[in-house]
Design a protein around this motif. Structure first.
Motif, PDB file in Angstrom:
ATOM      1  N   PHE A  40       0.958  -1.180  -0.058  1.00  9.78           N
ATOM      2  CA  PHE A  40       0.096  -0.100  -0.186  1.00  9.78           C
ATOM      3  C   PHE A  40       0.756   1.259  -0.012  1.00  9.78           C
ATOM      4  CE2 PHE A  40      -3.346   2.853   2.232  1.00  9.78           C
ATOM      5  CZ  PHE A  40      -4.063   3.026   1.123  1.00  9.78           C
ATOM      6  N   ILE A  41       1.992   1.258   0.923  1.00 13.52           N
ATOM      7  CA  ILE A  41       2.813   2.432   0.925  1.00 13.52           C
ATOM      8  C   ILE A  41       3.522   2.371  -0.651  1.00 13.52           C
ATOM      9  CG2 ILE A  41       5.075   3.207   1.802  1.00 13.52           C
ATOM     10  CD1 ILE A  41       4.057   2.317   4.642  1.00 13.52           C
ATOM     11  N   ARG A  42       3.864   1.293  -1.266  1.00 11.37           N
ATOM     12  CA  ARG A  42       4.695   1.496  -2.476  1.00 11.37           C
ATOM     13  C   ARG A  42       4.000   2.153  -3.413  1.00 11.37           C
ATOM     14  NH1 ARG A  42       8.969  -1.363  -5.004  1.00 11.37           N
ATOM     15  NH2 ARG A  42      10.014  -1.758  -3.029  1.00 11.37           N
ATOM     16  N   SER A  43       2.331   1.722  -3.503  1.00 12.97           N
ATOM     17  CA  SER A  43       1.459   2.269  -4.418  1.00 12.97           C
ATOM     18  C   SER A  43       1.349   3.783  -4.172  1.00 12.97           C
ATOM     19  CB  SER A  43       0.063   1.565  -4.358  1.00 12.97           C
ATOM     20  OG  SER A  43       0.197   0.424  -4.461  1.00 12.97           O
ATOM     21  N   SER A  44       1.457   4.215  -2.792  1.00 18.12           N
ATOM     22  CA  SER A  44       1.352   5.464  -2.542  1.00 18.12           C
ATOM     23  C   SER A  44       2.522   6.515  -2.914  1.00 18.12           C
ATOM     24  CB  SER A  44       1.202   5.760  -1.057  1.00 18.12           C
ATOM     25  OG  SER A  44       0.065   5.168  -0.611  1.00 18.12           O
ATOM     26  N   LEU A  45       3.782   5.675  -2.834  1.00 20.48           N
ATOM     27  CA  LEU A  45       4.815   6.520  -3.269  1.00 20.48           C
ATOM     28  C   LEU A  45       4.765   6.318  -4.827  1.00 20.48           C
ATOM     29  CD1 LEU A  45       7.556   4.403  -1.352  1.00 20.48           C
ATOM     30  CD2 LEU A  45       7.362   6.979  -1.665  1.00 20.48           C
ATOM     31  N   ILE A  46       4.408   5.377  -5.278  1.00 19.51           N
ATOM     32  CA  ILE A  46       4.172   5.553  -7.057  1.00 19.51           C
ATOM     33  C   ILE A  46       3.190   6.880  -7.484  1.00 19.51           C
ATOM     34  CG2 ILE A  46       3.369   4.504  -9.250  1.00 19.51           C
ATOM     35  CD1 ILE A  46       4.165   1.797  -7.996  1.00 19.51           C
ATOM     36  N   CYS A  68       3.793  14.318  -8.923  1.00 24.14           N
ATOM     37  CA  CYS A  68       4.787  15.572  -8.791  1.00 24.14           C
ATOM     38  C   CYS A  68       5.695  15.578 -10.096  1.00 24.14           C
ATOM     39  CB  CYS A  68       6.011  15.172  -7.787  1.00 24.14           C
ATOM     40  SG  CYS A  68       5.330  15.201  -5.978  1.00 24.14           S
ATOM     41  N   GLY A  69       5.109  14.681 -11.179  1.00 25.09           N
ATOM     42  CA  GLY A  69       5.525  14.625 -12.432  1.00 25.09           C
ATOM     43  C   GLY A  69       6.903  14.080 -12.783  1.00 25.09           C
ATOM     44  N   SER A  70       7.048  13.113 -11.662  1.00 26.99           N
ATOM     45  CA  SER A  70       8.508  12.279 -11.884  1.00 26.99           C
ATOM     46  C   SER A  70       7.916  10.768 -12.050  1.00 26.99           C
ATOM     47  CB  SER A  70       9.327  12.105 -10.452  1.00 26.99           C
ATOM     48  OG  SER A  70      10.345  11.640 -10.686  1.00 26.99           O
ATOM     49  N   VAL A  71       7.374  10.570 -13.292  1.00 20.69           N
ATOM     50  CA  VAL A  71       6.947   9.239 -13.677  1.00 20.69           C
ATOM     51  C   VAL A  71       8.281   8.204 -13.972  1.00 20.69           C
ATOM     52  CG1 VAL A  71       5.601   8.243 -15.523  1.00 20.69           C
ATOM     53  CG2 VAL A  71       5.106  10.388 -15.097  1.00 20.69           C
ATOM     54  N   ASP A  72       9.256   8.479 -14.266  1.00 22.12           N
ATOM     55  CA  ASP A  72      10.349   7.833 -14.548  1.00 22.12           C
ATOM     56  C   ASP A  72      10.549   7.307 -13.283  1.00 22.12           C
ATOM     57  OD1 ASP A  72      10.491   8.342 -17.107  1.00 22.12           O
ATOM     58  OD2 ASP A  72      11.955   9.656 -17.130  1.00 22.12           O
ATOM     59  N   PHE A  73      10.675   8.018 -12.097  1.00 20.74           N
ATOM     60  CA  PHE A  73      11.054   7.491 -10.854  1.00 20.74           C
ATOM     61  C   PHE A  73       9.816   6.331 -10.415  1.00 20.74           C
ATOM     62  CE2 PHE A  73      12.538   6.875  -6.668  1.00 20.74           C
ATOM     63  CZ  PHE A  73      13.697   7.486  -6.562  1.00 20.74           C
ATOM     64  N   ALA A  74       8.687   6.960 -10.578  1.00 20.65           N
ATOM     65  CA  ALA A  74       7.567   5.904 -10.118  1.00 20.65           C
ATOM     66  C   ALA A  74       7.700   4.592 -11.002  1.00 20.65           C
ATOM     67  CB  ALA A  74       6.202   6.695 -10.577  1.00 20.65           C
ATOM     68  N   CYS A  75       8.240   4.617 -12.284  1.00 22.38           N
ATOM     69  CA  CYS A  75       8.190   3.469 -13.294  1.00 22.38           C
ATOM     70  C   CYS A  75       9.346   2.600 -12.613  1.00 22.38           C
ATOM     71  CB  CYS A  75       8.542   4.050 -14.532  1.00 22.38           C
ATOM     72  SG  CYS A  75       8.291   2.637 -15.726  1.00 22.38           S
ATOM     73  N   LEU A  78      10.212   2.224  -9.385  1.00 22.43           N
ATOM     74  CA  LEU A  78       9.744   1.816  -8.075  1.00 22.43           C
ATOM     75  C   LEU A  78       8.636   0.556  -8.579  1.00 22.43           C
ATOM     76  CD1 LEU A  78       8.563   4.675  -5.804  1.00 22.43           C
ATOM     77  CD2 LEU A  78       9.941   2.465  -5.046  1.00 22.43           C
ATOM     78  N   PHE A  79       8.011   0.639  -9.651  1.00 20.24           N
ATOM     79  CA  PHE A  79       6.740  -0.194  -9.938  1.00 20.24           C
ATOM     80  C   PHE A  79       7.373  -1.371 -10.415  1.00 20.24           C
ATOM     81  CE2 PHE A  79       3.937  -1.868 -13.231  1.00 20.24           C
ATOM     82  CZ  PHE A  79       2.860  -2.084 -12.411  1.00 20.24           C
ATOM     83  N   ASP A  80       8.563  -1.186 -11.253  1.00 16.38           N
ATOM     84  CA  ASP A  80       9.344  -2.351 -11.957  1.00 16.38           C
ATOM     85  C   ASP A  80       9.932  -3.326 -10.868  1.00 16.38           C
ATOM     86  OD1 ASP A  80       8.587  -1.619 -14.451  1.00 16.38           O
ATOM     87  OD2 ASP A  80      10.486  -0.648 -14.930  1.00 16.38           O
ATOM     88  N   LYS A  81      10.341  -2.539  -9.770  1.00 16.00           N
ATOM     89  CA  LYS A  81      10.968  -3.378  -8.644  1.00 16.00           C
ATOM     90  C   LYS A  81       9.975  -4.214  -7.618  1.00 16.00           C
ATOM     91  CE  LYS A  81      13.586   0.274  -6.843  1.00 16.00           C
ATOM     92  NZ  LYS A  81      14.327   0.682  -6.146  1.00 16.00           N
ATOM     93  N   MET A  82       8.553  -4.142  -7.953  1.00 16.77           N
ATOM     94  CA  MET A  82       7.829  -4.650  -6.958  1.00 16.77           C
ATOM     95  C   MET A  82       7.703  -6.343  -7.524  1.00 16.77           C
ATOM     96  SD  MET A  82       4.579  -1.965  -6.982  1.00 16.77           S
ATOM     97  CE  MET A  82       3.859  -2.774  -5.511  1.00 16.77           C
ATOM     98  N   PHE A  83       7.548  -7.159  -6.388  1.00 13.67           N
ATOM     99  CA  PHE A  83       7.113  -8.347  -6.657  1.00 13.67           C
ATOM    100  C   PHE A  83       5.915  -8.779  -6.937  1.00 13.67           C
ATOM    101  CE2 PHE A  83      11.485  -7.898  -4.313  1.00 13.67           C
ATOM    102  CZ  PHE A  83      12.558  -8.642  -5.050  1.00 13.67           C
ATOM    103  N   SER A 114      -1.075  -0.782  -7.008  1.00  8.47           N
ATOM    104  CA  SER A 114       0.021  -0.455  -7.545  1.00  8.47           C
ATOM    105  C   SER A 114      -0.036  -0.264  -9.024  1.00  8.47           C
ATOM    106  CB  SER A 114       1.248  -1.351  -7.239  1.00  8.47           C
ATOM    107  OG  SER A 114       0.884  -2.850  -7.648  1.00  8.47           O
ATOM    108  N   CYS A 115      -0.735  -1.244  -9.693  1.00 14.34           N
ATOM    109  CA  CYS A 115      -0.953  -1.058 -11.101  1.00 14.34           C
ATOM    110  C   CYS A 115      -1.841   0.102 -11.630  1.00 14.34           C
ATOM    111  CB  CYS A 115      -1.870  -2.550 -11.734  1.00 14.34           C
ATOM    112  SG  CYS A 115      -0.445  -4.079 -11.613  1.00 14.34           S
ATOM    113  N   ASN A 116      -2.806   0.204 -10.745  1.00 16.77           N
ATOM    114  CA  ASN A 116      -3.890   1.527 -10.867  1.00 16.77           C
ATOM    115  C   ASN A 116      -2.972   2.635 -10.602  1.00 16.77           C
ATOM    116  OD1 ASN A 116      -6.022  -0.121 -11.190  1.00 16.77           O
ATOM    117  ND2 ASN A 116      -6.988   0.264  -9.239  1.00 16.77           N
ATOM    118  N   ALA A 117      -2.165   2.852  -9.798  1.00 15.22           N
ATOM    119  CA  ALA A 117      -1.453   3.845  -9.562  1.00 15.22           C
ATOM    120  C   ALA A 117      -0.279   4.156 -10.499  1.00 15.22           C
ATOM    121  CB  ALA A 117      -0.644   3.732  -8.279  1.00 15.22           C
TER     122      ALA A 117
END
Length: 614
Positions: free
Chosen positions: A146-152, A158-165, A167-172, A178-181
Motif C-alpha cells: 500500500f505504501i509502495r502504491s502511495s509512493l508511485i 509530482c511529475g516524476s513518472v520515470d522514478f515511479a516506473c 519503483l513499479f518495476d522493482k515490485m514483486f 500499484s497497477c492502478n497507480a
C-alpha cells in the motif's frame, strides 16, 4: 463491577453519534457531550473528529478545532487528522500534523505514511516526498504494497513518472492498487499506450482500473477505445459506477452524440447508479454540449442539492446555446439562493452577455465580480469583455480596454479583437492585430486564415495570396473542415467534398435537390468569402460541398421529419453555410442544430438562435 469507561460508552448521547448524518446533528451531539462531560474523554473526542474529518457530511475545519482541544492526541487521532487533511482543500496541513506528531514523540505507522505521501503529491512537493521516501526506507516500510502504491502516486503527481516506473518495476507483487497507480501516472503524462498495455497485462482489475483507463482514453481523445472498453465491461457483466459513467458522458459531450448520451442516462436509471451531484453535473454538461439544453435545464431543476459546479454547468450551457437571457436569469437565481459564484461562473455569465450582445449587462457583471465578490479577473474574463466590445463594433473601446488591462494580453485577447475587426470590416486595425498574432503563434493556421480572409473581404487579393504563401513557406497546414452527425446508432464524419461514405450517391443526389430548392427560394451563393484557388484549396472553396452541407444532406435522408438534425463542426461556420442552413430549416421544415468551434446555432423556420451575431 461496572466501570466508569463502560458507563461512558453506554451513554445514550454516544448512540446518537453513531447515527449522525450531518454537521447540524453533530453540533447538537457535541453540545450535549460538553454539558455531560463526555467530551473530556479522548475516545469520545476521537469519534467526533472521525466524523468531521472523514465523513462526506463532515467539516475538516471543525475537526481541527476539536483536535486543538485534545491535550494528548494519540496515534489514531493523528492518523485520522492527517488522512482528512490530505483529502481536504488544504493538504499541506497533513504535513504540519505529521511534523507535530514526530516532535511529540509519537511514532508514525503504515497507516500514517500513505496520506502524508498523498499530501506531498497534491501540493507537488517532490523534495519533501523524497525525504518521506528516505524515512520509509530507514523504517523498512518501503516494501509495504500500500505504501509502495502511495509512493508511485506521489511521484507521478509530482511529475516524476520515470522514478515511479522504476519503483513499479522493482515490485514483486503487482497488485491491483500499484497497477492502478502506475497506470494513472502514465496517463498524467499523456502516455495512453503504456497505460493501455499495463491494463491489458493486469492479472486482476477492479472498478478503479476500469475507470482510470476509460477516463484516460476520454481525456486523451481516444473516444472509440473508451466506448470499446465499456462494451467489454458489459460483456463481463461489470456494473459501471458514477466515475466511469461521468467519463462516458464526457465522451458523448465531446462527440456531440446526444443519443449515445441519452443511452448512458438510461443506463444510470436501469442500473440504479446513484445520481450524485458530480454525475448530475456531467449530464447537464453532456446535454448542453449536444444541443439538448432544455433537457439539461430539467436535469438541473431536479437536482435536490446543487454545488457551484452544477450552477456553472447550466449557466455556461445556456450561454453557449444562445440562451443569454435564460443564462443570466439562472445566475440571478444562484445569487438569490445565497450561493457564492466563483471565477468560472462569471466566465459563463460574460460569455452569455457576449453571445447575446448585452453590452451594458456585461460591464455591470464585470464590475459586480470585482466589487461584490472580490474575484480578481483572469485573462479569460478580459477576453470575454474584448469579445463583447469587438462584436458590438466598439473596436477603439476594445483597444483602450486592452491597454488598461493589468495583465499582458495573450493570443486569445488579440484573437477576440481580430474577430471584431473581421465582423465590422476594419482592415487597418485587423491587419496590425493579425500580423501580431502570427508573430505570437507562427504555427497556428487559424491566424493566417483569418488575416487572409480579412484581406480578401477588402479585395486585397495580393496580400491574401502573400499570407497563404507565408503559410506554405513556414510549413503551416490549414486544419480541414470536418462535420459529424449521429444517426442509426453511429457517428458519421464528413469532410469537404467527401465521397467516402457508403451513401455518397444518395447524399450528392440530395445536395442537388437542396440546390434546386434553394435557388427557387431566391438563394445565391455568398462568394465574398471564396478567396482563390491554391493547389488543394479548390475543393475547400467549393461552397456547395462544405462538410456541414454534406452532413445536413445525410441527415435529411436518414432522420425522420420530427427528429432534429444535430451537427458538430470543428471550425467556425462560414457565412454562406449559415445562410443556407437557415433557408433549409424553412424549406424542409426541419430543426437543425450546429455546434461549431465557438458556440451553438439552433436553426428553425428560417431563423438562427444567434440572431446572425456570431
Amino acid at each position: 463491577m461496572i466501570t466508569a469507561r463502560k458507563l461512558i460508552s453506554n451513554h445514550p448521547t454516544l448512540s446518537y453519534l453513531e447515527k449522525c448524518t450531518s454537521m447540524a446533528q453533530l453540533l447538537q451531539i457535541h453540545a450535549q457531550m460538553i454539558t455531560t462531560g463526555l467530551a473530556l474523554n479522548t475516545f469520545n473526542a476521537s469519534n467526533l473528529i472521525l466524523f468531521c474529518a472523514l465523513s462526506d457530511s463532515g467539516d475538516i475545519r471543525y475537526a481541527h478545532s476539536l483536535f486543538c482541544h485534545i491535550p494528548n492526541p494519540n496515534l489514531f487521532i493523528y492518523n485520522t487528522m492527517i488522512r482528512g487533511s490530505a483529502q481536504s482543500l488544504s493538504p499541506k496541513n497533513s504535513i504540519f500534523l505529521y511534523a507535530q506528531m514526530v516532535v511529540r514523540g509519537i511514532s508514525p505507522d503504515h497507516y500514517t505514511f500513505p496520506f502524508v505521501l498523498k499530501a506531498c503529491g497534491r501540493i507537488r512537493d517532490l523534495e519533501l516526498g523524497k525525504t518521506i521516501h528516505g524515512i520509509l526506507v530507514k523504517l523498512a516500510l518501503e516494501s509495504d504494497s500500500f505504501i509502495r502504491s502511495s509512493l508511485i502516486n506521489m511521484y507521478t503527481n509530482c511529475g516524476s513518472v520515470d522514478f515511479a516506473c522504476r519503483l513499479f518495476d522493482k515490485m514483486f507483487d503487482f497488485n491491483v492498487v500499484s497497477c492502478n497507480a502506475m497506470m494513472s501516472g502514465y496517463l498524467k503524462v499523456g502516455d495512453l499506450g503504456s497505460a493501455r498495455s499495463l491494463f491489458d497485462k493486469m492479472p486482476e482489475r477492479d472498478l478503479v482500473s476500469w475507470s482510470t483507463v476509460i477516463a484516460g482514453c476520454v481525456q486523451l481523445g481516444d473516444i472509440k477505445k473508451a466506448l470499446e472498453l465499456f462494451t467489454e465491461m458489459q460483456d463481463l457483466r461489470i456494473r459501471a459506477d458514477e466515475v466511469i459513467l461521468a467519463s462516458l458522458l464526457s465522451a458523448s459531450a465531446q462527440m456531440g452524440a446526444l443519443y449515445r448520451g441519452k443511452w448512458f442516462h438510461a443506463y444510470i436509471y436501469r442500473s440504479n447508479v446513484k445520481l450524485d451531484v458530480v454525475l448530475s453535473t456531467s449530464l447537464i454538461d453532456m446535454y448542453s454540449k449536444c444541443g439538448g439544453v432544455d433537457i439539461a435545464l430539467r436535469v438541473f431543476r431536479l437536482m435536490p442539492k446543487k454545488d457551484t459546479l452544477a450552477w456553472n454547468a447550466i449557466i455556461t450551457g445556456l450561454a453557449m446555446n444562445g440562451c443569454g437571457e435564460k443564462s443570466l436569469g439562472v445566475f440571478l437565481e444562484m445569487q438569490s439562493e445565497g450561493k457564492r459564484p466563483d471565477d468560472v461562473t462569471f466566465i459563463g455569465v460574460l460569455c452569455a452577455c457576449s453571445h447575446a450582445g448585452l453590452l451594458d449587462e456585461g460591464f455591470r457583471y464585470f464590475e459586480c465580480m470585482t466589487r461584490d465578490y472580490r474575484i480578481n479577473p483572469r485573462i479569460e474574463h478580459y477576453g470575454c469583455m474584448v469579445d463583447l466590445l469587438g462584436r458590438a463594433g466598439l473596436l477603439e473601446d476594445a483597444q483602450d480596454f486592452i491597454s488598461r488591462m493589468p495583465v499582458e494580453p495573450n493570443a486569445a485577447i488579440w484573437g477576440a479583437l481580430l474577430g471584431g475587426c473581421i465582423i465590422h470590416g476594419n482592415v487597418e486595425l485587423g491587419e496590425c492585430v493579425g500580423r501580431l498574432l502570427i508573430e505570437l503563434e507562427p504555427h497556428h493556421s487559424g491566424r493566417y486564415v483569418l488575416l487572409s480572409n480579412l484581406y480578401a473581404n477588402a479585395n486585397r487579393w495580393d496580400d491574401a495570396r502573400n499570407i497563404r504563401e507565408m503559410m506554405k513557406e513556414k510549413g503551416v497546414q490549414k486544419i480541414p473542415g470536418q462535420s459529424t452527425i449521429e444517426a442509426m446508432g453511429a457517428v458519421h464524419e464528413f469532410v469537404m467534398g467527401d465521397r467516402s461514405h457508403p451513401q455518397t450517391k444518395e447524399i450528392y443526389h440530395m445536395l442537388d435537390e437542396m440546390a434546386k430548392q434553394l435557388t427557387l427560394a431566391g438563394y445565391t451563393p455568398d462568394t465574398s468569402k471564396v478567396l482563390f484557388n491554391l493547389d488543394e484549396e479548390d475543393k475547400e472553396n467549393a461552397l456547395g460541398y462544405h462538410s456541414e452541407k454534406l452532413a445536413i444532406a445525410f441527415g435529411l435522408i436518414n432522420l425522420g421529419p420530427n427528429t432534429p438534425i444535430r451537427i458538430v463542426k470543428n471550425l467556425r461556420v462560414c457565412v454562406d453555410c449559415h445562410s443556407v442552413t437557415k433557408l433549409i430549416s424553412k424549406i424542409y421544415g426541419r430543426k437543425i442544430i450546429v455546434r461549431d468551434r465557438n458556440r451553438f446555432h439552433h436553426f428553425q423556420e428560417g431563423y438562427c438562435s444567434c440572431k446572425d451575431y456570431w
